[in-house]
Structure formats: structure tokens, C-alpha cells
Write an enzyme that holds these catalytic residues in place. Structure first.
Site, PDB file in Angstrom:
ATOM      1  N   GLU A 175       3.720  -4.133   4.767  1.00  0.00           N
ATOM      2  CA  GLU A 175       4.583  -4.089   3.576  1.00  0.00           C
ATOM      3  C   GLU A 175       5.424  -2.831   3.725  1.00  0.00           C
ATOM      4  OE1 GLU A 175       6.247  -3.036   0.574  1.00  0.00           O
ATOM      5  OE2 GLU A 175       4.411  -2.885  -0.619  1.00  0.00           O
ATOM      6  N   GLU A 195      17.245   2.980   2.678  1.00  0.00           N
ATOM      7  CA  GLU A 195      16.340   3.270   1.573  1.00  0.00           C
ATOM      8  C   GLU A 195      16.350   4.769   1.277  1.00  0.00           C
ATOM      9  OE1 GLU A 195      11.944   1.727   0.330  1.00  0.00           O
ATOM     10  OE2 GLU A 195      12.158   2.536   2.363  1.00  0.00           O
ATOM     11  N   SER A 254       6.815   3.099   5.618  1.00  0.00           N
ATOM     12  CA  SER A 254       8.168   2.972   6.136  1.00  0.00           C
ATOM     13  C   SER A 254       8.255   1.916   7.228  1.00  0.00           C
ATOM     14  CB  SER A 254       8.655   4.321   6.694  1.00  0.00           C
ATOM     15  OG  SER A 254       8.009   4.604   7.926  1.00  0.00           O
ATOM     16  N   THR A 255       9.453   1.350   7.385  1.00  0.00           N
ATOM     17  CA  THR A 255       9.679   0.349   8.419  1.00  0.00           C
ATOM     18  C   THR A 255       9.505   0.947   9.805  1.00  0.00           C
ATOM     19  OG1 THR A 255      11.164  -0.878   6.966  1.00  0.00           O
ATOM     20  CG2 THR A 255      11.372  -1.280   9.326  1.00  0.00           C
ATOM     21  N   THR A 315       7.486   3.435  10.777  1.00  0.00           N
ATOM     22  CA  THR A 315       6.060   3.563  11.089  1.00  0.00           C
ATOM     23  C   THR A 315       5.418   2.196  11.261  1.00  0.00           C
ATOM     24  OG1 THR A 315       5.961   5.642   9.846  1.00  0.00           O
ATOM     25  CG2 THR A 315       3.873   4.545  10.319  1.00  0.00           C
ATOM     26  N   ASP A 321      -0.451  15.596  -8.087  1.00  0.00           N
ATOM     27  CA  ASP A 321      -0.460  15.409  -6.638  1.00  0.00           C
ATOM     28  C   ASP A 321       0.844  14.818  -6.128  1.00  0.00           C
ATOM     29  OD1 ASP A 321      -1.525  15.436  -4.072  1.00  0.00           O
ATOM     30  OD2 ASP A 321      -2.532  13.519  -4.303  1.00  0.00           O
ATOM     31  N   CYS A 336       9.107   1.081  -3.029  1.00  0.00           N
ATOM     32  CA  CYS A 336       9.663   0.303  -1.920  1.00  0.00           C
ATOM     33  C   CYS A 336      10.481  -0.875  -2.428  1.00  0.00           C
ATOM     34  CB  CYS A 336       8.546  -0.180  -1.004  1.00  0.00           C
ATOM     35  SG  CYS A 336       7.231  -1.062  -1.859  1.00  0.00           S
ATOM     36  N   LEU A 396       0.467  13.142   1.928  1.00  0.00           N
ATOM     37  CA  LEU A 396       1.240  13.730   0.826  1.00  0.00           C
ATOM     38  C   LEU A 396       0.603  13.484  -0.538  1.00  0.00           C
ATOM     39  CD1 LEU A 396       4.911  12.913   1.915  1.00  0.00           C
ATOM     40  CD2 LEU A 396       3.683  15.079   2.122  1.00  0.00           C
ATOM     41  N   LYS A 442      -7.014   5.188   5.185  1.00  0.00           N
ATOM     42  CA  LYS A 442      -6.297   6.413   5.527  1.00  0.00           C
ATOM     43  C   LYS A 442      -5.098   6.525   4.590  1.00  0.00           C
ATOM     44  CE  LYS A 442      -3.294   8.435   7.380  1.00  0.00           C
ATOM     45  NZ  LYS A 442      -2.355   9.475   6.806  1.00  0.00           N
ATOM     46  N   SER A 482       6.730  -0.453  12.458  1.00  0.00           N
ATOM     47  CA  SER A 482       7.064  -0.945  13.791  1.00  0.00           C
ATOM     48  C   SER A 482       6.131  -0.352  14.847  1.00  0.00           C
ATOM     49  CB  SER A 482       8.526  -0.605  14.110  1.00  0.00           C
ATOM     50  OG  SER A 482       8.870  -1.021  15.412  1.00  0.00           O
ATOM     51  N   LYS A 483       5.814   0.943  14.711  1.00  0.00           N
ATOM     52  CA  LYS A 483       4.909   1.599  15.666  1.00  0.00           C
ATOM     53  C   LYS A 483       3.504   1.020  15.573  1.00  0.00           C
ATOM     54  CE  LYS A 483       7.439   6.004  15.632  1.00  0.00           C
ATOM     55  NZ  LYS A 483       7.381   7.436  15.226  1.00  0.00           N
TER      56      LYS A 483
END
Length: 500
Positions: free
Chosen positions: A258, A391, A237-238, A240, A97, A292, A187, A183, A242-243
Site C-alpha cells: 500500500e 506526493e 512510499s512507492t 521503498t 510522537d 497516502c 519516526l 517494524k 519497489s525495493k
């Protein structure tokens, strides 16, 4: 090898998505379709949240939240036992996967089972810690603290450690008495759906854990902003993160984040070069470089730089790069075509900006299909280059040299991120100085990347805030309530009594 055909897992049952949409799953080693997963949307999120809220209200007084920690621990142990039983099958599913080498995936399954066992122990200990007394300066009052589950929690997890990262959140959330909606990343969701089947088989009460696969904008965003979700825990990710933080702020919802990293590894001239080289590679190339916390910025003392880089380049060429299911594989493909293209573009940009590609930077010649990237070492970088600051999330190590400790620390801390750092030196007093000076939530000494569920995990700066694992991970899902009682027989006496 095909993946099992699954639906969404809501209220203890498999359920078809409201809009009946599905997402294809591609094996990153072969670029072939191996099945599909259900695609949840906002409507499914609403149904799952309703289920989770009912799980905390069913049979008032005997619901999941008010059950004893020992009761919840029985389910966590049953899940751990089932994971151990299915270890081989789950490892293979994870390898096809997300591209993780099979031996790594098997190691992860051991950690998954161990994490559920650990939080079962923690859950059992919760009962004895309730009503912890608080020392007060007035004898006329007594006070104690209750630790209660925070409620319904949304857990959004990444694709690099699909089941393990989910477990880091699911296990403490359930141990605390929360009901959860997981959730996972679209991927790599396959093993998380198998966790749903495990929970169904062990009889986890309906609604305690709901698992929704789907795209971020269609499933993750509605979960993060849902008014009846009491907390969000996110790894990714940073950008996402933030959102998610902005969405949570609209209704003042607590979050744990994290996020990304660009972690340094400092190597001093007194090291054993072979030992240092192996930890440098493990720190950057483990999990195909998709970590990460990857120590992907090598900060090496200039007196040993040439010899160390020569060893690293030769060692990189000996790494077995293959289909993850092949015996002895040490580097598999990155997770997707999009991730492959991003990595190759960053390498190309570094080359165009004047950096030197010491080794790698290309697809392995013997692999014509799959999203494979040779382990890559890049020197002659400047601190302003994209490859040094951003990154990569792939098997790419960039290098700078230093002459003094102060210079090493300045290079290490010159980043927006602060997840992890490593220092390698035989001088333990120096290691202690570096540990205190490094701006990171995790510091490794004479190693890189070991992780234990008993120790806290998390970063600072743009790597996020809050801590997972250990008792700190459980605290994410507990609300602290003060209970204070007046115990004197005497009246309080603040207001003069009226004459009657």
C-alpha cells in the site's frame, strides 16, 4: 511529557538490541527530545524470526497456527479492551510522537480497538469455513478447501497513523494464525511499543507478535529479505515499496503493498459550496495532510472555481494550528524536520515554476518552533509541475479547473498513482459515471477520507496492490489448500491390470 523507556519486544519479553543502539525521539511541535527508542539491526531480526517460527511449532497440534479461530479471538478481544482502557494515554503519546492533533489520535485509538474486535469476529468465523466443499463434475471424487495461516509475516508500517496502520496488519495476521514481526517507522514507533506491553499484559503466547523498532536499512531491509519470513506486508512510499518487492522477488515471497498517492477530488458546479469546501479541506488537511490517500488535487468545474477557492482560502485561515495537545487543535506539525523541509521545497518549486500560492505556504507566524506548515492552496498549476504530479505528504492542495466531464476524468486519471479519488456532485447518476471511470482502488462520493475496517482498502498502478481490511485483509495472511479424495470403491482403471 516523556515517553516510556522500552526495549525490543521479542518472544514475549523486553530485550535489549544486540548492538545496544537507540534512536532519539523528537516532539515535532516543540523540536525537543522526549526520549529514545531501541534500534534493531539484522541480528535482532534473526532472533525475532526464530521466535516467530517457534511460536508456530510449539506444542505441536496446539500451536498458534493450529489453534481454533475462537481461541485466537479471545486474545484479540483482550487487546481491544486494553487499548480502550489506555485510550487517553495512547492518544497523548501518539500526538507528541507524530504531531497528530489529540482529538484525531483519540479517534484513531477507537479505531484500533474496533479493528481488533472486528478481526476477533472474523477469526471466530474461520472455524466454520474450514473444509468448504468444492463442486466437482465427477462423483467419484470429493474436494474441499482448507485456509491455513501463511506462516511468519513481516509487517512494515508508516508514521502517519502509527498504531492504526500497524493494527490493520497485526489484527488480521494474528486472526489468521500467523506469527508476526512488526517494524514500525522510526519516526513514530512509541505507541507500537506500547502495543507490545499490551500483548505482554494479556498473555499473548511468546513469539506470536514481535516488535522491532529501528531504521529501514538496518531493520526493515533484513526483515523484507529474510529467507524464513513467508510474506511481507508494507505501507509506505512507492520508492521503498519497489525495493521491498525486488528483495521479495529473489526468493519468490508474496508481498502486499500500500504505497503513495496523489488522489483527485472532482467538484461539479451543482454542489453546495460550503459542504464541498469542508470535504475538500478534510480530504487534504486531515492528519496534517500526511495521508497516502489525501485528495490533494482539486479538479473543480470552472464556473464555480473562483467562488469556491475564495471560500477555501478564508476557511483555511480559521483553522486552529497549534501544539497537538491544545484543545481544539485542527492542524499540528508535520512529523519531522526532514518532512518539513521537503514540503517547503515543493512549495518553493511550484512558486518558481509560475504557480500561485493562494494561501499558506509558510510557517504560522505565532509558532516559532515546531515543524508547522500553514494549510496551503496552490492554483495556476500545469499538469507537468512537480506539485501536481508528486506526493507532498503535507497540508498542500493544488488546483486545476475543467469544463466537461471528459476533461475532469482525464485530469483525474493523469497520474502514476491510483489509490483513491472523490467526486462531489448532487447528480448521483453523474457520480456513478465518475466512479466507474476513475482509476482508483477507493472512490468516495460526496465525501473524502472516511475509512471503515469492514471495507477493502488498497490501490492500483504505482499505489500498490493487494487489499487490507475486511475479509480481504484476512486473505492476505491465509494460504489456500485444495484437498481432493477418491471416494469410489471401483479401481481407477487407467492402466490395464497385468496377468499374474
Amino acid at each position: 511529557m516523556a515517553i516510556p523507556h522500552r526495549q525490543l519486544f521479542i518472544d514475549g519479553k523486553w530485550r535489549e538490541p544486540v548492538k545496544k543502539k537507540r534512536i532519539p525521539v523528537v516532539n515535532p511541535a516543540t523540536e525537543e527530545s522526549i526520549g529514545d527508542i531501541p534500534a534493531a539491526t539484522e541480528e535482532d531480526v534473526d532472533i525475532a524470526v526464530d521466535s516467530a517460527r517457534r511460536a508456530l511449532a510449539r506444542n505441536k497440534g496446539k500451536d498458534w497456527a493450529s489453534a481454533s479461530g475462537a481461541h485466537r479471538a479471545k486474545y484479540l478481544r483482550a487487546i481491544a479492551a486494553k487499548i480502550t482502557e489506555l485510550k487517553s494515554e495512547l492518544a497523548k503519546l501518539e500526538a507528541i510522537d507524530c504531531g497528530k492533533p489529540l482529538e484525531e489520535a483519540a479517534w484513531d485509538m477507537d479505531d484500533v480497538a474496533g479493528c481488533f474486535e472486528y478481526y476477533a469476529d472474523i477469526a471466530e468465523g474461520l472455524d466454520a469455513k474450514q473444509k468448504a466443499p468444492v463442486s466437482l463434475p465427477m462423483e467419484t471424487f470429493k474436494s474441499h478447501v482448507l485456509k491455513e495461516p501463511i506462516g511468519v509475516v513481516g509487517l512494515i508500517t508508516p508514521w502517519n497513523y502509527p498504531l492504526l496502520m500497524a493494527t490493520w496488519k497485526v489484527a488480521p495476521a494474528l486472526a489468521a494464525g500467523c506469527a508476526a514481526i512488526l517494524k514500525p517507522s522510526e519516526l513514530a514507533s512509541v505507541t507500537c511499543l506500547e502495543l507490545a506491553e499490551v500483548c505482554r499484559e494479556v498473555g499473548l503466547p511468546p513469539g506470536v507478535l514481535n516488535i522491532l523498532t529501528g531504521l529501514g536499512p538496518e531493520a526493515g531491509a533484513p526483515l523484507a529479505s529474510h529467507p524464513h519470513v513467508d510474506k511481507i506486508a508494507f505501507t509506505g512510499s512507492t520508492t521503498t515499496g519497489s525495493k521491498i518487492m525486488m528483495a521479495a522477488a529473489q526468493i519468490v515471497k508474496p508481498v502486499t503493498l500500500e504505497l503513495g498517492g496523489k488522489s483527485p477530488i472532482l467538484v461539479f458546479e451543482d454542489v453546495d459550496l460550503d459542504k464541498a469546501a469542508e470535504w475538500i479541506m478534510f480530504g487534504c488537511f486531515w492528519t496534517n495532510g500526511q495521508i497516502c490517500s489525501a485528495t490533494s488535487r482539486l479538479v473543480v468545474q470552472e464556473s464555480i472555481a473562483t467562488e469556491l477557492l475564495d471560500r477555501l482560502a478564508k476557511w483555511c485561515k480559521s483553522i486552529k494550528i497549534s501544539d497537538p495537545l491544545e484543545e481544539g487543535c485542527r492542524l499540528g506539525p508535520v512529523v519531522s524536520a526532514g518532512q518539513y523541509e521537503k514540503i517547503m521545497e515543493l512549495i518553493s518549486t511550484a512558486r518558481n515554476e509560475g504557480a500561485t500560492i493562494l494561501c499558506g505556504g509558510v510557517r504560522p507566524q505565532h509558532l516559532k518552533k515546531g515543524y508547522f506548515v500553514e494549510p496551503t492552496i496552490i492554483s495556476d498549476v500545469t499538469t507537468s509541475m512537480q506539485i501536481w504530479r508528486e506526493e507532498v505528504f503535507g497540508p498542500v492542495l493544488c488546483v486545476k479547473t475543467f469544463s466537461t466531464e471528459d476533461e475532469a476524468i482525464a485530469l483525474a486519471n493523469d497520474t502514476h498513482y491510483g489509490l483513491a479519488a472523490a467526486v462531489i456532485s448532487k447528480d448521483l447518476e453523474r457520480c456513478e459515471r465518475m466512479t466507474k471511470a476513475l482509476e482508483a482502488g477507493i472512490v468516495w462520493v460526496n465525501c473524502s477520507q472516511p475509512c471503515f475496517c469492514q471495507a477493502p482498502w488498497g490501490g492500483k498502478k504505482r499505489s500498490g496492490f493487494g487489499r487490507e481490511l475486511g475479509e480481504w485483509g484476512l486473505d492476505n495472511y491465509l494460504s489456500v489448500k485444495q484437498v481432493t479424495q477418491y471416494v469410489s470403491d471401483e479401481p481407477w482403471g487407467w492402466y490395464p491390470r497385468p496377468k499374474l
